[in-house]
Design an enzyme around this catalytic site. Structure first.
Site, mmCIF file in Angstrom:
data_model
loop_
_atom_site.group_PDB
_atom_site.id
_atom_site.type_symbol
_atom_site.label_atom_id
_atom_site.label_comp_id
_atom_site.label_asym_id
_atom_site.label_seq_id
_atom_site.Cartn_x
_atom_site.Cartn_y
_atom_site.Cartn_z
ATOM 1 N N GLU A 266 -2.766 5.643 0.823
ATOM 2 C CA GLU A 266 -3.691 6.373 -0.060
ATOM 3 C C GLU A 266 -5.076 5.719 -0.041
ATOM 4 O O GLU A 266 -5.790 5.699 -1.030
ATOM 5 C CB GLU A 266 -3.149 6.465 -1.493
ATOM 6 C CG GLU A 266 -1.796 7.103 -1.572
ATOM 7 C CD GLU A 266 -1.788 8.510 -2.123
ATOM 8 O OE1 GLU A 266 -0.791 9.190 -1.926
ATOM 9 O OE2 GLU A 266 -2.780 8.932 -2.729
HETATM 10 C C1 FAD Z 1 4.359 4.055 5.085
HETATM 11 C C2 FAD Z 1 3.133 4.889 5.185
HETATM 12 C C3 FAD Z 1 3.103 6.150 4.599
HETATM 13 C C4 FAD Z 1 1.966 6.961 4.703
HETATM 14 N N1 FAD Z 1 1.971 8.213 4.162
HETATM 15 C C5 FAD Z 1 0.932 9.043 4.414
HETATM 16 C C6 FAD Z 1 0.964 10.411 3.989
HETATM 17 O O1 FAD Z 1 1.912 10.874 3.353
HETATM 18 N N2 FAD Z 1 -0.082 11.212 4.309
HETATM 19 C C7 FAD Z 1 -1.161 10.758 5.008
HETATM 20 O O2 FAD Z 1 -2.073 11.543 5.256
HETATM 21 N N3 FAD Z 1 -1.235 9.455 5.395
HETATM 22 C C8 FAD Z 1 -0.211 8.605 5.125
HETATM 23 N N4 FAD Z 1 -0.277 7.282 5.538
HETATM 24 C C9 FAD Z 1 -1.462 6.798 6.230
HETATM 25 C C10 FAD Z 1 -2.302 5.840 5.406
HETATM 26 O O3 FAD Z 1 -2.980 6.519 4.382
HETATM 27 C C11 FAD Z 1 -3.243 5.098 6.375
HETATM 28 O O4 FAD Z 1 -2.427 4.200 7.105
HETATM 29 C C12 FAD Z 1 -4.367 4.359 5.678
HETATM 30 O O5 FAD Z 1 -5.272 5.258 5.099
HETATM 31 C C13 FAD Z 1 -5.152 3.440 6.610
HETATM 32 O O6 FAD Z 1 -5.452 4.034 7.822
HETATM 33 P P1 FAD Z 1 -5.072 3.257 9.195
HETATM 34 O O7 FAD Z 1 -3.685 2.803 9.059
HETATM 35 O O8 FAD Z 1 -5.419 4.147 10.324
HETATM 36 O O9 FAD Z 1 -5.987 1.971 9.209
HETATM 37 P P2 FAD Z 1 -7.474 1.836 9.794
HETATM 38 O O10 FAD Z 1 -8.340 2.901 9.200
HETATM 39 O O11 FAD Z 1 -7.420 1.734 11.262
HETATM 40 O O12 FAD Z 1 -7.901 0.440 9.187
HETATM 41 C C14 FAD Z 1 -7.575 -0.816 9.786
HETATM 42 C C15 FAD Z 1 -8.246 -1.910 8.967
HETATM 43 O O13 FAD Z 1 -9.689 -1.722 8.963
HETATM 44 C C16 FAD Z 1 -10.168 -1.630 7.642
HETATM 45 N N5 FAD Z 1 -11.280 -0.685 7.577
HETATM 46 C C17 FAD Z 1 -11.354 0.552 8.146
HETATM 47 N N6 FAD Z 1 -12.518 1.138 7.823
HETATM 48 C C18 FAD Z 1 -13.187 0.288 7.009
HETATM 49 C C19 FAD Z 1 -14.444 0.321 6.330
HETATM 50 N N7 FAD Z 1 -15.257 1.385 6.416
HETATM 51 N N8 FAD Z 1 -14.801 -0.747 5.591
HETATM 52 C C20 FAD Z 1 -13.983 -1.831 5.482
HETATM 53 N N9 FAD Z 1 -12.780 -1.932 6.105
HETATM 54 C C21 FAD Z 1 -12.396 -0.882 6.843
HETATM 55 C C22 FAD Z 1 -8.970 -1.137 6.815
HETATM 56 O O14 FAD Z 1 -9.088 -1.453 5.439
HETATM 57 C C23 FAD Z 1 -7.820 -1.880 7.480
HETATM 58 O O15 FAD Z 1 -7.759 -3.185 6.979
HETATM 59 C C24 FAD Z 1 0.833 6.471 5.412
HETATM 60 C C25 FAD Z 1 0.865 5.179 5.966
HETATM 61 C C26 FAD Z 1 1.979 4.407 5.876
HETATM 62 C C27 FAD Z 1 1.972 3.040 6.517
#
Ligand code: FAD
Length: 290
Positions: A266
């Site tokens: 989220e």
């Molecule tokens: C178990 C699980 C359930 C989930 N359920 C859902 C769901 O039901 N629906 C859905 O749509 N998604 C879902 N997600 C996805 C989840 O919301 C994303 O994993 C999350 O938003 C982060 O995106 P990412 O994993 O691509 O990380 P990335 O965006 O690649 O981030 C990697 C790192 O970089 C940092 N970062 C990225 N951009 C910035 C910035 N601008 N400033 C500072 N730091 C930054 C992040 O904080 C993180 O530490 C789920 C994920 C998991 C693991």
């Protein structure tokens, strides 16, 4: 609840509220995580249908849910203003599921890939208007982030309860470990942090229930504070259990693994801090104008 037409609300909400059907919210893709505006799944209008193509990743309740809110691009050229939200029902031809993820924690919750291949849905399934998908996603997160806050408060409370019970029973150096001030202070800090997080989550939930329009900042704060608290409290709870905390004999190591997701989904806690800071700066600028 936030953007559905009366007809959509009548059709879907009672089934979800009664527990007859599960719902899921699909925003994330392989290349669009924190940068949600980077969604690549498309929906092209053809007569009275949308044709959806693309893949969503890590969707909670994926495969288990019957009703999916899917964020798609209806007009790629317009960037985030070209996104739309469309309801897709399970068993729609062209809508299938990829692998079920094997996760560190929350393993009782299914997380799957959603695959759309020329998936046709009626235009009545569009939520609100074309181009409002990104706003729908952000407003949905504003309302759902305190839910992650409450999940974090619950996991932390469970860990504290277990730690207090364990400390009252475990004897070392001829006395209960609960008599050591080092343990007492850890328990006291855990309890204090949980109460502070609970108060913030409840305050935000009250704001939402009473119809306050913009809760983005408070919602982000409650998710951020409660999830960071939960991670710290569950790590400390494992410490109170010592080596037993590291073993699967007790539920405490599971709570520590379950805590981690609340800092990630989220919107990661870095993103929550971005949201909070953005609002602080905006508020200061609008005060100055007045
Ligand atoms: C178990 C699980 C359930 C989930 N359920 C859902 C769901 O039901 N629906 C859905 O749509 N998604 C879902 N997600 C996805 C989840 O919301 C994303 O994993 C999350 O938003 C982060 O995106 P990412 O994993 O691509 O990380 P990335 O965006 O690649 O981030 C990697 C790192 O970089 C940092 N970062 C990225 N951009 C910035 C910035 N601008 N400033 C500072 N730091 C930054 C992040 O904080 C993180 O530490 C789920 C994920 C998991 C693991």
């Amino acid at each position: 609840m936030l953007f559905g037409s009366e007809a959509q609300k009548k059709k879907y909400l009672p089934q979800i509220a009664s527990g007859e059907k599960l719902a899921a919210f699909a925003l994330t893709e392989a290349n669009a995580g924190s940068d949600a505006a980077g969604v690549e799944t498309t929906a092209v209008r053809k007569g009275d249908k949308y044709i959806i193509n693309g893949t969503k990743q890590w969707i909670t309740n994926g495969g288990e849910a019957e009703i999916y809110t899917v964020i798609v691009m209806t007009d790629k050229k317009r960037g985030s203003r070209g996104a739309s939200a469309i309801i897709v029902e399970k068993d729609t031809p062209g809508f299938t599921f990829g692998k079920k993820e094997i996760k560190m924690g929350i393993r009782a919750s299914a997380t799957r890939e959603l695959v759309f291949q020329d998936c046709e849905v009626p235009v009545e399934n569009l939520l609100h208007k074309e181009g409002t998908g990104f706003i729908i996603a952000m407003k949905t997160l504003d309302a759902s982030r305190p839910g992650i806050g409450s999940q974090a408060v619950g996991v932390a409370q469970g860990a504290l309860d277990a730690a207090v019970e364990y400390a009252r029973g475990r004897v070392q150096f001829g006395q209960k470990i609960s008599s050591f001030q080092a343990i007492q202070h850890m328990l006291a800090d855990m309890a204090t942090q949980i109460e502070a997080a609970r108060a913030l989550v409840y305050a935000t939930a009250r704001m939402i229930d009473s119809g306050v329009k913009n809760v983005a900042k408070e919602s982000a704060m409650s998710k951020l504070f409660a999830s960071d608290m939960c991670m710290k409290v569950t790590v400390d709870a494992v410490q109170v259990f010592g080596g037993y905390g590291y073993m699967r004999d007790y539920p405490i190591e599971k709570m520590m693994r379950d805590a981690k997701i609340t800092q990630i989904y989220e919107g990661t806690n870095q993103i929550q801090r971005n949201v909070i800071a953005l609002h602080l700066i905006k508020e200061a600028a609008s005060k100055k104008k007045k």
